[in-house]
Write a protein that holds these residues in place. Sequence first.
Motif, PDB file in Angstrom:
ATOM      1  N   SER A   1       3.346  22.908  25.303  1.00 27.73           N
ATOM      2  CA  SER A   1       4.398  23.419  24.429  1.00 27.73           C
ATOM      3  C   SER A   1       4.641  24.902  24.692  1.00 27.73           C
ATOM      4  O   SER A   1       3.731  25.654  25.017  1.00 27.73           O
ATOM      5  N   ASN A   2       5.888  25.311  24.532  1.00 25.26           N
ATOM      6  CA  ASN A   2       6.249  26.720  24.728  1.00 25.26           C
ATOM      7  C   ASN A   2       5.958  27.565  23.498  1.00 25.26           C
ATOM      8  O   ASN A   2       5.885  28.780  23.594  1.00 25.26           O
ATOM      9  N   THR A   3       5.807  26.947  22.340  1.00 25.81           N
ATOM     10  CA  THR A   3       5.535  27.705  21.125  1.00 25.81           C
ATOM     11  C   THR A   3       4.033  27.816  20.904  1.00 25.81           C
ATOM     12  O   THR A   3       3.265  26.979  21.339  1.00 25.81           O
ATOM     13  N   LYS A   4       3.644  28.856  20.221  1.00 34.16           N
ATOM     14  CA  LYS A   4       2.220  29.125  19.999  1.00 34.16           C
ATOM     15  C   LYS A   4       1.899  29.161  18.515  1.00 34.16           C
ATOM     16  O   LYS A   4       2.690  29.654  17.719  1.00 34.16           O
ATOM     17  N   PRO A   5       0.727  28.648  18.115  1.00 37.64           N
ATOM     18  CA  PRO A   5       0.304  28.763  16.721  1.00 37.64           C
ATOM     19  C   PRO A   5      -0.051  30.212  16.407  1.00 37.64           C
ATOM     20  O   PRO A   5      -0.235  31.030  17.319  1.00 37.64           O
ATOM     21  N   VAL A   6      -0.150  30.521  15.144  1.00 38.69           N
ATOM     22  CA  VAL A   6      -0.569  31.861  14.748  1.00 38.69           C
ATOM     23  C   VAL A   6      -1.969  32.124  15.287  1.00 38.69           C
ATOM     24  O   VAL A   6      -2.253  33.181  15.811  1.00 38.69           O
ATOM     25  N   ASN A   7      -2.838  31.130  15.180  1.00 40.67           N
ATOM     26  CA  ASN A   7      -4.211  31.233  15.681  1.00 40.67           C
ATOM     27  C   ASN A   7      -4.491  30.062  16.618  1.00 40.67           C
ATOM     28  O   ASN A   7      -4.038  28.953  16.364  1.00 40.67           O
ATOM     29  N   PRO A   8      -5.254  30.298  17.677  1.00 37.81           N
ATOM     30  CA  PRO A   8      -5.639  29.175  18.530  1.00 37.81           C
ATOM     31  C   PRO A   8      -6.551  28.223  17.763  1.00 37.81           C
ATOM     32  O   PRO A   8      -7.168  28.610  16.771  1.00 37.81           O
ATOM     33  N   LEU A   9      -6.616  26.974  18.208  1.00 39.40           N
ATOM     34  CA  LEU A   9      -7.443  25.962  17.553  1.00 39.40           C
ATOM     35  C   LEU A   9      -8.914  26.347  17.653  1.00 39.40           C
ATOM     36  O   LEU A   9      -9.471  26.431  18.741  1.00 39.40           O
ATOM     37  N   PRO A  10      -9.581  26.565  16.500  1.00 43.61           N
ATOM     38  CA  PRO A  10     -11.017  26.881  16.530  1.00 43.61           C
ATOM     39  C   PRO A  10     -11.815  25.677  17.037  1.00 43.61           C
ATOM     40  O   PRO A  10     -11.470  24.528  16.761  1.00 43.61           O
ATOM     41  N   ASN A  11     -12.877  25.942  17.748  1.00 41.54           N
ATOM     42  CA  ASN A  11     -13.716  24.877  18.306  1.00 41.54           C
ATOM     43  C   ASN A  11     -14.231  23.926  17.229  1.00 41.54           C
ATOM     44  O   ASN A  11     -14.377  22.732  17.482  1.00 41.54           O
ATOM     45  N   ARG A  12     -14.493  24.434  16.037  1.00 43.56           N
ATOM     46  CA  ARG A  12     -15.045  23.578  14.969  1.00 43.56           C
ATOM     47  C   ARG A  12     -14.071  22.490  14.537  1.00 43.56           C
ATOM     48  O   ARG A  12     -14.474  21.489  13.952  1.00 43.56           O
ATOM     49  N   TYR A  13     -12.768  22.656  14.831  1.00 41.28           N
ATOM     50  CA  TYR A  13     -11.756  21.681  14.437  1.00 41.28           C
ATOM     51  C   TYR A  13     -11.317  20.743  15.557  1.00 41.28           C
ATOM     52  O   TYR A  13     -10.571  19.805  15.303  1.00 41.28           O
ATOM     53  N   VAL A  14     -11.747  20.975  16.772  1.00 45.01           N
ATOM     54  CA  VAL A  14     -11.253  20.208  17.915  1.00 45.01           C
ATOM     55  C   VAL A  14     -11.456  18.703  17.706  1.00 45.01           C
ATOM     56  O   VAL A  14     -10.518  17.909  17.851  1.00 45.01           O
ATOM     57  N   GLU A  15     -12.663  18.289  17.370  1.00 42.24           N
ATOM     58  CA  GLU A  15     -12.956  16.864  17.182  1.00 42.24           C
ATOM     59  C   GLU A  15     -12.191  16.296  15.985  1.00 42.24           C
ATOM     60  O   GLU A  15     -11.655  15.188  16.052  1.00 42.24           O
ATOM     61  N   LEU A  16     -12.125  17.054  14.896  1.00 42.99           N
ATOM     62  CA  LEU A  16     -11.423  16.593  13.699  1.00 42.99           C
ATOM     63  C   LEU A  16      -9.927  16.419  13.968  1.00 42.99           C
ATOM     64  O   LEU A  16      -9.332  15.409  13.582  1.00 42.99           O
ATOM     65  N   ILE A  17      -9.314  17.356  14.644  1.00 47.67           N
ATOM     66  CA  ILE A  17      -7.885  17.252  14.981  1.00 47.67           C
ATOM     67  C   ILE A  17      -7.649  16.021  15.850  1.00 47.67           C
ATOM     68  O   ILE A  17      -6.694  15.270  15.643  1.00 47.67           O
TER      69      ILE A  17
END
Length: 115
Positions: free
Chosen positions: A90-106
Amino acid sequence: MPNHNKSVNNLNSPNDYTPQGGIKARSFISWQKHALFLCKRGNLETELLLQSYIHSLKPTLTNEKIELINNLLQESEQNLFHWLLLTKSSNTKPVNPLPNRYVELISEIRDNYLN
């Protein structure tokens, strides 16, 4: 009069948990209802993904998983939208990158919705 402002993180009574580390059905249902309320977002796509995942959860959920979900539900709507719906290309970016602690949950939330 019942206290409707009880935080979902306040499941601290020994009577709230099973010996296996999950929460009891009554406490789980209360937590699940509150979590579904927290899923309400201005963005329908994000809301549907989160609600579907919360509905799929079982009372055997661990306290650690509940805490992780609670923390995720406190994230900004913009971050959740990007983390849940947008790919790395995607060309758009979140305010913050995905934290490692959420990778599996997402990943679990996405997979739950797609299956």
